[in-house]
Write an enzyme that holds these catalytic residues in place. Structure first.
Site, mmCIF file in Angstrom:
data_model
loop_
_atom_site.group_PDB
_atom_site.id
_atom_site.type_symbol
_atom_site.label_atom_id
_atom_site.label_comp_id
_atom_site.label_asym_id
_atom_site.label_seq_id
_atom_site.Cartn_x
_atom_site.Cartn_y
_atom_site.Cartn_z
ATOM 1 N N HIS A 46 54.367 87.804 37.134
ATOM 2 C CA HIS A 46 55.074 89.044 37.473
ATOM 3 C C HIS A 46 55.383 89.022 38.954
ATOM 4 O O HIS A 46 54.602 88.494 39.759
ATOM 5 C CB HIS A 46 54.197 90.260 37.145
ATOM 6 C CG HIS A 46 54.573 91.495 37.906
ATOM 7 N ND1 HIS A 46 53.913 91.892 39.069
ATOM 8 C CD2 HIS A 46 55.549 92.411 37.708
ATOM 9 C CE1 HIS A 46 54.455 92.997 39.527
ATOM 10 N NE2 HIS A 46 55.450 93.341 38.730
ATOM 11 N N GLY A 60 63.894 107.015 33.830
ATOM 12 C CA GLY A 60 64.296 105.629 34.065
ATOM 13 C C GLY A 60 64.875 105.000 32.816
ATOM 14 O O GLY A 60 64.791 105.556 31.716
#
Length: 302
Positions: free
Chosen positions: A102, A259
């Site tokens: 990540h 979002g």
């Protein structure tokens, strides 16, 4: 600064995707352009069912408008306008011998009623989540992070490694999500660092990502594995999901501020298991990983 950084992450997205597609050798990233009703949008790029990557995404976004109420409470301010942009990526390999990774790098500005910048900062980092522990891989990842940090400040690596260990901690499991890396946030101009200095640092870390990760993938992607190895990978992926949905500030913020759901949940792996009260066999490679995750390790010896 916002134009400079947004251009940088757009170019970095292209570079990272080219490097990852070369490693995979089979699948290509699909592009999904989107717009945010309140202002701005993004470029989501996702890979699925590759030879190496089972699922992954490398996304850029730049959004602006009125500061959402949740952010007003977070920053203890009233109504204000903001701009935020960033690159976020997560890669879930097919092989349990290849670690999940990540990374994200982001920039934020907030303005007063006259449009003047009243707050601005950088944040980001990169971290590694293996399923089977190869110590030399963790050392390589951290060494690459340290080299990038040392070009800007000899204290950065130690400081931001510790912040990474603290942040990516699955508190309800009392274990780390992975073997860490770097995590930094609210990097603001001060007596030692201008915003341009912070840009130079963040871009240095971003530019180091492929060097930190790709050699590990190349070394491990051809290793044989069994269905039992795959089962362990899916059980550990469950812990990854738990962190992202319970603790990750970016995920929680995105879910609370309207979002784009597909981009937010892109980070979740396609196949996961939760096995009741599962414990790895004593003395196994699986237990070796779990023991390492019980307490942060110093991967680089000074």
């Amino acid at each position: 600064m916002k134009e400079q950084f947004y251009k940088y992450i757009q170019n970095l997205q292209d570079q990272i995707i080219a490097g990852l597609e070369a490693v995979d050798g089979h699948a290509k990233f699909r592009e999904d352009l989107w717009e945010r009703l309140e202002g701005g949008g993004g470029r989501t790029r996702v890979i699925e069912n590759g030879a190496v990557f089972e699922k992954g995404g490398v996304n850029v976004s730049a959004v602006h408008g009125k500061l959402p109420e949740a952010m007003q409470k977070l920053f203890n301010v009233g109504e204000a306008d903001f701009f935020a942009c960033g690159l976020s990526l997560v890669l879930h390999p097919k092989s349990p011998m290849v670690p999940t990774v990540h990374a994200n790098w982001r920039y934020f500005e907030m303005y007063d009623e006259n449009g003047n910048i009243i707050q601005q900062w950088f944040g980001g980092g990169q971290d590694l989540t293996p399923y089977y522990l190869f110590e030399e891989d963790a050392t390589h990842f951290h060494q690459t992070c340290k080299i990038a940090c040392d070009k800007h400040n000899p204290d950065f690596y130690t400081k931001y490694k510790k912040q990474c260990d603290n942040y990516f901690w699955n508190a309800h499991r009392n274990e780390a999500r992975g073997v860490g890396g770097l995590f930094f946030d609210y990097c603001k101009a001060n007596e030692e660092q201008s915003m341009q200095d912070w840009f130079n640092f963040v871009s240095e870390v971003g530019d180091s990502f492929l060097e930190a990760y790709v050699p590990i993938v190349e070394k491990r992607k051809g290793l044989a594995y069994t269905p039992e190895h795959k089962t362990w990978q899916e059980i550990r992926r469950g812990r990854y999901v738990e962190f992202n949905l319970v603790h990750d500030k970016g995920t929680l913020f995105g879910l609370k501020t309207n979002g784009r759901i597909e981009s937010i949940l892109m980070s979740l792996p396609p196949n996961v298991q939760w096995v009741y009260d599962h414990h790895p066999e004593s003395g196994s490679e699986e237990e070796k990983l779990v023991k390492v995750l019980e307490e942060p390790i110093k991967w680089i010896v000074d």
